[in-house]
Design an enzyme around this catalytic site. Structure first.
Site, mmCIF file in Angstrom:
data_model
loop_
_atom_site.group_PDB
_atom_site.id
_atom_site.type_symbol
_atom_site.label_atom_id
_atom_site.label_comp_id
_atom_site.label_asym_id
_atom_site.label_seq_id
_atom_site.Cartn_x
_atom_site.Cartn_y
_atom_site.Cartn_z
ATOM 1 N N CYS A 296 -4.003 3.384 -4.926
ATOM 2 C CA CYS A 296 -3.367 4.057 -3.793
ATOM 3 C C CYS A 296 -2.153 4.876 -4.230
ATOM 4 O O CYS A 296 -1.906 5.973 -3.714
ATOM 5 C CB CYS A 296 -2.989 3.069 -2.699
ATOM 6 S SG CYS A 296 -1.943 1.712 -3.231
ATOM 7 N N HIS B 184 0.848 -1.196 0.000
ATOM 8 C CA HIS B 184 0.000 0.000 0.000
ATOM 9 C C HIS B 184 0.880 1.242 0.000
ATOM 10 O O HIS B 184 1.904 1.304 0.684
ATOM 11 C CB HIS B 184 -0.891 -0.024 1.248
ATOM 12 C CG HIS B 184 -1.891 1.081 1.314
ATOM 13 N ND1 HIS B 184 -2.653 1.473 0.230
ATOM 14 C CD2 HIS B 184 -2.260 1.897 2.350
ATOM 15 C CE1 HIS B 184 -3.453 2.470 0.601
ATOM 16 N NE2 HIS B 184 -3.224 2.743 1.871
ATOM 17 N N ASP C 72 -3.906 8.662 4.059
ATOM 18 C CA ASP C 72 -4.068 7.281 3.618
ATOM 19 C C ASP C 72 -5.394 7.162 2.880
ATOM 20 O O ASP C 72 -6.458 7.441 3.453
ATOM 21 C CB ASP C 72 -4.032 6.345 4.832
ATOM 22 C CG ASP C 72 -3.982 4.878 4.445
ATOM 23 O OD1 ASP C 72 -4.671 4.485 3.481
ATOM 24 O OD2 ASP C 72 -3.274 4.103 5.117
#
Length: 381
Positions: free
Chosen positions: A340, A270, A287
């Protein structure tokens, strides 16, 4: 979610396209095996051949000849995607297409065009193979019309011209994976690297680091906050080796004279971002999956304290600083398992302009194409 090098295991699944299939006497498409495979550099789809009508098969040219003809026509789909409807119309009128040909054409389309075409054709429906081909053609025409209209999600953003779109398509087209197609900042971007910007692929270190350098270059212009951005390898090195392992990373750079310091972070599978604002004395963790990064903020503040002692011979009082993880409702969030890295880049882009994070998941296909052009031309739009 992505690995540091953009790797991903291949996976297969079966998909039902309902009434798109051939008519009486043929195997319905709903029962055909449709294999979808994704990897870090591309997405492709292959439809298994149906059982063909023997009478029709006898009237066709030898398969070896037909396949070569279709391949030659289909090559242009990558280089000039806006001509897809016209090319398909030519095939329907002048050749004798069947679902093997449709499979070939699908294979030359991008994931986005392919899915839109299939979805449209499925909704319209078809009872026979010939009718199915006509519906397929109509779906392509509808897609062509749609793509020439401004996307609602792109309003207010720098438009991509047809010439720019052709450059982007060419970057994704066939070629040697190791061919360098952009080189700057001591970073080489290969065709394989640029293909991580295809829809639903995972961005790798090279693409993200190149983009961070583009942000730094822009910050040198008047009207932008001064900026330093670390590479994607910085935080890993800091965590594994402590301050001494990264002490030389700021040689020639005074972090405390910058307005902003950006730290792209890779967490096994991630991508996230930490943004340090020296003006406001804040460290924020962003995030796109809404996870907390309080420990990451603390690690970065400890790094700043040691950097201040080493380079300025000054203490950095904790009481003057604010460290926090941004809440999901405060920042744009991703709705898939692929973007991401893109969210990291766009967080960095907007923050480095002191702009609010006014984008959403729906903008990501546009931002991916735009980043291809920006990397090729080594400038931000």
């Amino acid at each position: 979610m992505p690995g540091a090098l953009g790797g991903r295991d291949l996976w297969d699944r079966k998909t039902n396209f309902g009434s798109l299939g051939p008519g009486k006497g043929s195997q319905p498409v709903s029962s055909l095996p449709v294999v979808v495979k994704h990897c870090s550099a591309c997405s492709f789809l292959s439809v298994g051949p149906p059982v063909e009508d023997p009478d029709k098969a006898q009237a066709k040219k030898p398969k070896s000849v037909e396949l070569e003809i279709r391949k030659e026509v289909a090559k242009g789909y990558r280089d000039d995607p806006l001509q897809v409807p016209k090319r398909f119309e030519f095939i329907i009128k002048n050749q004798n297409p069947d679902w093997e040909d449709v499979d070939l054409l699908l294979g030359e389309m991008t994931e986005t065009r392919r899915q839109l075409v299939l979805n449209t054709a499925q909704v319209q429906g078809a009872e026979t193979s010939e009718e199915g081909l006509r519906q397929f053609h109509q779906a392509l025409l509808a897609l062509h019309e749609q793509e020439n209209k401004p996307r609602s999600s792109e309003k207010g953003l720098s438009p991509l011209t047809e010439a720019m779109e052709r450059e982007i398509a060419a970057a994704f087209a066939g070629g040697e994976p190791n061919e360098v197609i952009s080189s700057a900042f001591k970073i080489n971007i290969t065709r394989e690297d640029i293909c991580t910007l295809r829809r639903l692929c995972w961005l790798n270190d090279e693409v993200i680091n190149f983009y961070m350098m583009l942000l730094i270059e822009r910050s040198k212009k008047a009207g932008y906050p001064t900026l330093h951005a670390f590479s994607t390898f910085f935080y890993r090195k800091l965590v594994s080796g402590g301050y001494q392992a990264v002490r030389r990373w700021t040689r020639g750079v005074d972090l405390f004279k910058q307005d902003l310091v950006l730290v792209p972070i890779h967490l096994t599978d991630h991508w996230t971002l930490a943004a340090i604002d020296m003006r406001k004395k804040t460290i924020k963790y962003l995030d796109s999956l809404g996870q907390k990064g309080d420990k990451i903020c603390a690690t970065l503040f400890q790094y700043l304290q040691e950097e201040s002692r080493e380079k300025r011979k000054m203490e950095l009082p904790f009481s003057e600083w604010t460290l926090r993880s941004m809440e999901p409702h405060e920042i744009p969030q991703q709705f898939n398992n692929s973007d991401c890295g893109m969210f990291l880049c766009k967080y960095a882009d907007y923050i480095s302009q002191d702009k609010p994070l006014a984008f959403t998941q729906s903008h990501m296909p546009y931002f991916r194409r735009r980043m291809v052009w920006e990397i090729l031309h080594q400038e931000l739009l």
